[in-house]
Design an enzyme around this catalytic site. Structure first.
Site, PDB file in Angstrom:
ATOM      1  CG  HIS A  48      -2.355   5.491 -11.292  1.00 44.95           C
ATOM      2  ND1 HIS A  48      -1.058   5.693 -11.753  1.00 44.95           N
ATOM      3  CD2 HIS A  48      -2.819   6.710 -10.932  1.00 44.95           C
ATOM      4  CE1 HIS A  48      -0.766   6.986 -11.662  1.00 44.95           C
ATOM      5  NE2 HIS A  48      -1.808   7.624 -11.179  1.00 44.95           N
TER       6      HIS A  48
ATOM      7  CE  LYS B 236      -1.186  10.256  -8.522  1.00 44.22           C
ATOM      8  NZ  LYS B 236      -1.352  10.932  -9.833  1.00 44.22           N
TER       9      LYS B 236
END
Length: 260
Positions: free
Chosen positions: A209, A236
Site C-alpha cells: 500500500h 495486491k
C-alpha cells in the site's frame, strides 16, 4: 498470547498437504518455490471450484464500496494450462464491524447480497482473541470464499499489538483452512519463516500500500515482480490516485502480469 499461538501452530495437525520449499529442477519450473503449486496444480478456484457462479453479478458490480480482485475461473476436468485459464472479475466486500456480534451479522448480510468474496478485517474487532474467535468467524462464512486480513497500523490498519502474535494468527488461519490470507509484503519473509506450513489449498495474497502517491509504471512492475519472488500466489497493490492518469498507470500492471 503469542507463545500460546506458537505452541498451537506447532501441534496443529490441520492441513496435511504442505508447501515444500524446493529448488527448481529446470528452467521450466518457476523460480519461486511457492509457485511450484501453480506449476503442478490449478489454483484453488480451479481445483475445488470454490468460487460459485453469481447470476446477479451485474448488480454486485454496482456496489461501489466493494473492492475488485481477480482469480481464475473454475476449470473442467480437462482444464487448459494455468497460463491459458480464463479469468473473471470478482467482487469482494470487507467486514469491518467493531464487535464480534456485529462482525458475524455483517458476514451474514454479505453472504446474502451476491458478492463473490468476503474479506475478514480482524483488526477492526475490539478485544479480538484469535484462539476464541478466529475459527467461529471462519465457519460463519460457510461455503463463501473469504480472505483473512489482520492489518497493522503501519500499513493503514488498526492492529497495534506485536508482530509475532499477528503473523501467528494469519498462519493459524491458513492452517485451519482459510482459502486466502492477506500478508503485507514487508512482513512476508517473517510470515513464511514462522512456525507452521501454509497448506497448498490456502493462497497467500501479498499486499503493498502507498497512501501518498502512485509510483511509476516501472516501479509498480518491479514491485509486483519482487512480491511474486517473495512467495505471493496473488499480488495486491494499492496506491493513492492524485491524478486521473494514475489509474492508467496502475492498470498497466495487467498488460504484463504473470499471475493473479
Amino acid at each position: 498470547m503469542a507463545a500460546h499461538l506458537k505452541a498451537n501452530l506447532l501441534s496443529n495437525p490441520v492441513g496435511t498437504q504442505k508447501r515444500k520449499c524446493q529448488r527448481p529442477f529446470s528452467a521450466a519450473v518457476p523460480a519461486n518455490p511457492r509457485h511450484l503449486s501453480q506449476h503442478l496444480h490449478q489454483c484453488t478456484f480451479e481445483q475445488r471450484a470454490m468460487v460459485p457462479s453469481v447470476p446477479n453479478f451485474a448488480q454486485s458490480a454496482q456496489r461501489a464500496s466493494s473492492v475488485v480482485v481477480q482469480a481464475a475461473a473454475p476449470a473442467s476436468a480437462e482444464a487448459p494450462a494455468v497460463s491459458q485459464a480464463a479469468e473473471k472479475t470478482l467482487i469482494c466486500t470487507s467486514i469491518t464491524a467493531p464487535s464480534l456480534e456485529g462482525f458475524l451479522a455483517e458476514i451474514e448480510e454479505a453472504r446474502s447480497t451476491g458478492v463473490d468474496v468476503i474479506e475478514l478485517r480482524l483488526d477492526f474487532i475490539k478485544d479480538f482473541e484469535p484462539m476464541r474467535h478466529l475459527e467461529q468467524l471462519m465457519q460463519a462464512c460457510g461455503s463463501m470464499p473469504y480472505i483473512v486480513t489482520y492489518r497493522p497500523t503501519w500499513e493503514g490498519g488498526n492492529y497495534k499489538g506485536t508482530e509475532p502474535e499477528r503473523l501467528a494468527t494469519l498462519k493459524l488461519a491458513a492452517m485451519k483452512g482459510a482459502p486466502y490470507v492477506d500478508v503485507e509484503f514487508k512482513a512476508a519473509a517473517i510470515f513464511f519463516a514462522g512456525a507452521g506450513d501454509v497448506p497448498i489449498s490456502t493462497k497467500v495474497i501479498l499486499s503493498s500500500h502507498n497512501f501518498q502517491e502512485t509510483p511509476s509504471a516501472e516501479e509498480l512492475h518491479n514491485r509486483a515482480t519482487a512480491m511474486r519472488a517473495a512467495g505471493a500466489d496473488i499480488v495486491k497493490i494499492a496506491t493513492m490516485a492524485n491524478d486521473i492518469s494514475d489509474a492508467a498507470t496502475v492498470l498497466s500492471l495487467l498488460q504484463h502480469k504473470t499471475g493473479p
